[in-house]
Write an enzyme that holds these catalytic residues in place. Sequence first.
Site, PDB file in Angstrom:
ATOM      1  N   TYR A 106      30.010  36.292  35.482  1.00  9.86           N
ATOM      2  CA  TYR A 106      30.123  36.162  36.939  1.00  9.86           C
ATOM      3  C   TYR A 106      29.579  34.803  37.376  1.00  9.86           C
ATOM      4  O   TYR A 106      28.407  34.481  37.144  1.00  9.86           O
ATOM      5  CB  TYR A 106      29.382  37.296  37.678  1.00  9.86           C
ATOM      6  CG  TYR A 106      30.004  38.659  37.480  1.00  9.86           C
ATOM      7  CD1 TYR A 106      31.280  38.824  36.933  1.00  9.86           C
ATOM      8  CD2 TYR A 106      29.335  39.823  37.842  1.00  9.86           C
ATOM      9  CE1 TYR A 106      31.845  40.065  36.740  1.00  9.86           C
ATOM     10  CE2 TYR A 106      29.900  41.081  37.659  1.00  9.86           C
ATOM     11  CZ  TYR A 106      31.154  41.181  37.095  1.00  9.86           C
ATOM     12  OH  TYR A 106      31.716  42.428  36.903  1.00  9.86           O
TER      13      TYR A 106
HETATM   14  N1  LIG Z   1      33.798  45.814  34.589  1.00 10.73           N
HETATM   15  C1  LIG Z   1      34.716  45.045  35.141  1.00 10.73           C
HETATM   16  O1  LIG Z   1      35.660  44.587  34.468  1.00 10.73           O
HETATM   17  C2  LIG Z   1      34.607  44.731  36.580  1.00 10.73           C
HETATM   18  C3  LIG Z   1      35.706  44.092  37.229  1.00 10.73           C
HETATM   19  C4  LIG Z   1      35.585  43.814  38.589  1.00 10.73           C
HETATM   20  C5  LIG Z   1      34.414  44.166  39.275  1.00 10.73           C
HETATM   21  N2  LIG Z   1      33.375  44.757  38.624  1.00 10.73           N
HETATM   22  C6  LIG Z   1      32.124  45.133  39.337  1.00 10.73           C
HETATM   23  O2  LIG Z   1      32.476  45.918  40.471  1.00 10.73           O
HETATM   24  C7  LIG Z   1      31.919  45.331  41.654  1.00 10.73           C
HETATM   25  C8  LIG Z   1      32.825  45.631  42.810  1.00 10.73           C
HETATM   26  O3  LIG Z   1      34.132  45.094  42.559  1.00 10.73           O
HETATM   27  P1  LIG Z   1      34.893  44.302  43.699  1.00 10.73           P
HETATM   28  O4  LIG Z   1      34.006  43.241  44.210  1.00 10.73           O
HETATM   29  O5  LIG Z   1      36.242  43.952  43.209  1.00 10.73           O
HETATM   30  O6  LIG Z   1      34.946  45.484  44.800  1.00 10.73           O
HETATM   31  P2  LIG Z   1      35.840  45.694  46.090  1.00 10.73           P
HETATM   32  O7  LIG Z   1      34.977  46.471  47.017  1.00 10.73           O
HETATM   33  O8  LIG Z   1      37.153  46.278  45.716  1.00 10.73           O
HETATM   34  O9  LIG Z   1      36.121  44.250  46.674  1.00 10.73           O
HETATM   35  C9  LIG Z   1      35.070  43.483  47.219  1.00 10.73           C
HETATM   36  C10 LIG Z   1      35.660  42.546  48.246  1.00 10.73           C
HETATM   37  O10 LIG Z   1      36.217  43.306  49.286  1.00 10.73           O
HETATM   38  C11 LIG Z   1      35.888  42.713  50.526  1.00 10.73           C
HETATM   39  N3  LIG Z   1      35.027  43.669  51.236  1.00 10.73           N
HETATM   40  C12 LIG Z   1      34.042  44.442  50.713  1.00 10.73           C
HETATM   41  N4  LIG Z   1      33.512  45.208  51.678  1.00 10.73           N
HETATM   42  C13 LIG Z   1      34.166  44.911  52.808  1.00 10.73           C
HETATM   43  C14 LIG Z   1      34.051  45.374  54.138  1.00 10.73           C
HETATM   44  N5  LIG Z   1      33.161  46.298  54.475  1.00 10.73           N
HETATM   45  N6  LIG Z   1      34.890  44.857  55.078  1.00 10.73           N
HETATM   46  C15 LIG Z   1      35.803  43.913  54.751  1.00 10.73           C
HETATM   47  N7  LIG Z   1      35.944  43.433  53.499  1.00 10.73           N
HETATM   48  C16 LIG Z   1      35.129  43.930  52.540  1.00 10.73           C
HETATM   49  C17 LIG Z   1      35.207  41.410  50.238  1.00 10.73           C
HETATM   50  O11 LIG Z   1      36.258  40.467  50.163  1.00 10.73           O
HETATM   51  P3  LIG Z   1      36.232  39.092  50.954  1.00 10.73           P
HETATM   52  O12 LIG Z   1      35.539  38.196  50.009  1.00 10.73           O
HETATM   53  O13 LIG Z   1      37.702  38.794  51.123  1.00 10.73           O
HETATM   54  O14 LIG Z   1      35.527  39.295  52.236  1.00 10.73           O
HETATM   55  C18 LIG Z   1      34.625  41.641  48.868  1.00 10.73           C
HETATM   56  O15 LIG Z   1      34.482  40.462  48.142  1.00 10.73           O
HETATM   57  C19 LIG Z   1      31.769  43.849  41.282  1.00 10.73           C
HETATM   58  O16 LIG Z   1      30.834  43.181  42.093  1.00 10.73           O
HETATM   59  C20 LIG Z   1      31.343  43.926  39.856  1.00 10.73           C
HETATM   60  O17 LIG Z   1      29.948  44.191  39.772  1.00 10.73           O
HETATM   61  C21 LIG Z   1      33.468  45.066  37.295  1.00 10.73           C
END
Ligand SMILES: NC(=O)c1ccc[n+]([C@@H]2O[C@H](COP(=O)([O-])OP(=O)(O)OC[C@H]3O[C@@H](n4cnc5c(N)ncnc54)[C@H](OP(=O)(O)O)[C@@H]3O)[C@@H](O)[C@H]2O)c1
Length: 364
Positions: free
Chosen positions: A60
């Site tokens: 990350y």
């Molecule tokens: N193991 C793996 O391969 C893997 C892969 C991916 C993620 N992960 C883990 O899973 C966690 C979550 O994944 P993700 O970040 O993809 O989750 P997600 O919740 O699907 O997407 C997060 C994004 O959604 C937007 N967002 C989140 N909350 C919001 C809200 N209340 N209102 C408006 N927009 C909102 C933001 O985008 P904007 O930036 O556009 O505002 C944020 O960057 C990661 O941080 C990581 O720790 C693991």
Amino acid sequence: MSLTSYVTLGRSGLRVSPFTLGTMTFGNDHGWGSGPAESKDILAAYLGAGGNSIDTANIYTNGHSEAIIGEYLSASPGLRDRIVLGTKFFWNLHSGDPNGGGPGRKATVRQLEDSLRRLRTDYVDLYWLHNFDPVTPVEETLRTLDDLVTAGKIRYVGFSDVPAWATAEAATVARFRGWAPVVALQLEYSLLERTSEGELIPMAQALGMGVLPWSPLRSGFLSGKYSSATTGADASGVDTTRAAMVGAPRAEDYAVIDTVNEIAAELRVSPAAVALSWAQGRPGITSTLIGARRVDQLETNLAALDLTMGDQHRARLDEVSRPRLNFPADNNAALSRLARNGGTTVDGVPTPLSPLLAASAARY
Ligand SMILES: NC(=O)c1ccc[n+]([C@@H]2O[C@H](COP(=O)([O-])OP(=O)(O)OC[C@H]3O[C@@H](n4cnc5c(N)ncnc54)[C@H](OP(=O)(O)O)[C@@H]3O)[C@@H](O)[C@H]2O)c1
């Protein structure tokens, strides 16, 4: 429910909050994440609300996410031992070095040492294999991880994004060798990506693994920023900087996105709360990985813990997002229905379905 409604992670004694804080957004060197100050505010808000589980990875922001967490921990005496800190290894951060990444013994130990240095700690609670490597023998990876448990440098082992067959093989090898078990899985899971229901989630339930779904908002598509009316056909409302990173919803996603928005309006909550509450309430799910780039997004997402959706709303969401699963899911579901009818003894006494079969039959 609250962040202090701790749950055990799979068949282990490790207690984690029902939402784990994802930190893939920490560090803004790629142009859209949170800078160190805002990342630390997000950490403070999550921990202040009682959260105890933090997820990062060596990859990350090329180690910056881990470094921000390390700085925060070192400035908060006593905090490190109270939290469940997870990081991941696999992706190569050492350009040109063939042993800089992957799950071989040399690479795994080095990646952990690098992560511990950035995190400013001498152990991690969960060490995740981040992806599948078809080359390295699984015994090599598992034995290395078991040694790291014995050495006190990691506490538990998790697998992320590894096919079910390879994870089941690893779990079986570890069990018969007496090595540290695979206690948890990370997998992509949301109303827009449910195919893990075919193999990975049933495997986790059967083998005692906790499940942490990632991208539960499908990178924000389910957060309320999208709808067929505003971002649909001509995509005019799409944030193009972010879209370059995560793409945009497909035309067929909008049936799900619009339903989430409608239910949110009916319940007077945010669409993110609906999507997160749905994910956390699904069978087999332990702790949903929430991602936030700003503190206000985190607060909106934490409000999902207050939401208890009724059966009707859940059924609408289940139906509109129903996935087409790979073979043999439909075939087995049909057989389990037969078993319900055919499971009688010659004297007519019904044979109860095993709990596992009954659970799978009930899904269809
Ligand atoms: N193991 C793996 O391969 C893997 C892969 C991916 C993620 N992960 C883990 O899973 C966690 C979550 O994944 P993700 O970040 O993809 O989750 P997600 O919740 O699907 O997407 C997060 C994004 O959604 C937007 N967002 C989140 N909350 C919001 C809200 N209340 N209102 C408006 N927009 C909102 C933001 O985008 P904007 O930036 O556009 O505002 C944020 O960057 C990661 O941080 C990581 O720790 C693991």
